[in-house]
Design an enzyme around this catalytic site. Structure first.
Site, PDB file in Angstrom:
ATOM      1  N   ASP A 101       0.828  -1.206   0.000  1.00  0.00           N
ATOM      2  CA  ASP A 101       0.000   0.000   0.000  1.00  0.00           C
ATOM      3  C   ASP A 101       0.865   1.260   0.000  1.00  0.00           C
ATOM      4  O   ASP A 101       2.038   1.220   0.368  1.00  0.00           O
ATOM      5  CB  ASP A 101      -0.897   0.027   1.247  1.00  0.00           C
ATOM      6  CG  ASP A 101      -1.886  -1.125   1.240  1.00  0.00           C
ATOM      7  OD1 ASP A 101      -2.222  -1.612   0.153  1.00  0.00           O
ATOM      8  OD2 ASP A 101      -2.312  -1.521   2.343  1.00  0.00           O
TER       9      ASP A 101
HETATM   10  N1  URA Z   1      -1.277  -6.088   3.694  1.00  0.00           N
HETATM   11  C1  URA Z   1      -1.759  -4.826   3.732  1.00  0.00           C
HETATM   12  O1  URA Z   1      -2.788  -4.572   4.336  1.00  0.00           O
HETATM   13  N2  URA Z   1      -1.089  -3.867   3.095  1.00  0.00           N
HETATM   14  C2  URA Z   1       0.065  -4.072   2.445  1.00  0.00           C
HETATM   15  O2  URA Z   1       0.647  -3.142   1.899  1.00  0.00           O
HETATM   16  C3  URA Z   1       0.564  -5.384   2.410  1.00  0.00           C
HETATM   17  C4  URA Z   1      -0.133  -6.368   3.035  1.00  0.00           C
END
Ligand code: URA
Length: 241
Positions: A101
């Protein structure tokens, strides 16, 4: 026609700057003749040798990056946010293997090898990805058990995970939790914690299989060794069986 140094760089052999050094040092031959002129133009049919070794048209490259916050894991962004490929100095068209993310930090691989990326992100493989999550509150034993056994997201139970409480800070009422998962669903870690009533305040991916962030500060990257790539291929193939 393109400049010799650009062609060397776009093969993935090295950066354009280093390619210029190789040319100046007289280590590059075009169709058997040493060329030391930087602007020299080559065609795609021209054969280039560096230190007597034939240059392949497009080598496969694999980078291991320590992603900072506020970077998107796409190759374009219509909101004009910083994109992950801008952190890698290469003329090759690399892309991220899976996604982190915008606000997640840590380990991510970038490559131009589509087959590798498909194998690594296939829902079939069980390669472990380890995250360190800062969450609000204290993780209770029943919540921890639920995370370990699997919680329902998008109507489907998550696979078994490894969960370890690293720290609880009474003052801020937050916890640091290590969680190892073998899937890569959208926002999976955040959604898993949400399911058991906790919000993820910070998230970092620390490990993928045997790869760690050792020696890499935020924004830094290194090239994976051929041995590491081979090991990952083997893991992805065997763990998909
Ligand atoms: N899980 C998440 O919630 N975000 C990420 O970036 C990676 C795994």
């Amino acid at each position: 026609m393109e400049r010799l140094q650009k062609r060397i760089a776009s093969s993935g052999y090295t950066s354009r700057r280093k390619a210029e050094e190789l040319i100046k040092e007289g280590r590059v031959k075009v169709n058997g003749k040493t060329v030391t002129e930087l602007g020299y133009k080559v065609e795609s049919k021209d054969e280039i040798h560096i230190d007597e070794v034939l240059l392949e048209k497009e080598n496969k490259v694999y980078f291991l990056l320590n992603k900072p916050r506020e970077v998107v894991c796409t190759t374009e962004d219509d909101k004009h946010r910083k994109i992950i490929t801008s952190l890698i100095d290469t003329d090759l068209r690399v892309f991220p293997v899976g996604r982190l993310d915008y606000d997640t930090t840590g380990l991510i691989i970038l490559t131009n090898d589509g087959e590798f990326a498909n194998l690594m992100t296939s829902p079939k493989n069980k390669i472990e990805k380890v995250y360190i999550a800062k969450i609000n509150g204290k993780l209770l034993p029943n919540e921890m058990m639920a995370l370990k056994k699997g919680v329902i997201i998008d109507g489907k139970k998550t696979r078994k995970s490894r969960v370890k409480i690293k720290k609880y800070d009474k003052k801020t009422d937050t916890s640091i939790i290590e969680i190892g998962i073998t899937e890569g669903r959208n926002h999976q870690v955040k959604r898993m914690f949400n399911e058991v009533g906790h919000k993820v305040l910070k998230l970092k991916r620390e490990r993928i299989a045997f790869l760690t962030l050792d020696g890499l500060a935020s924004k830094e990257y290194r090239v994976l060794t051929p041995k590491e790539v081979k090991q990952l291929y083997n893991l992805a193939i065997n763990e998909s069986k």
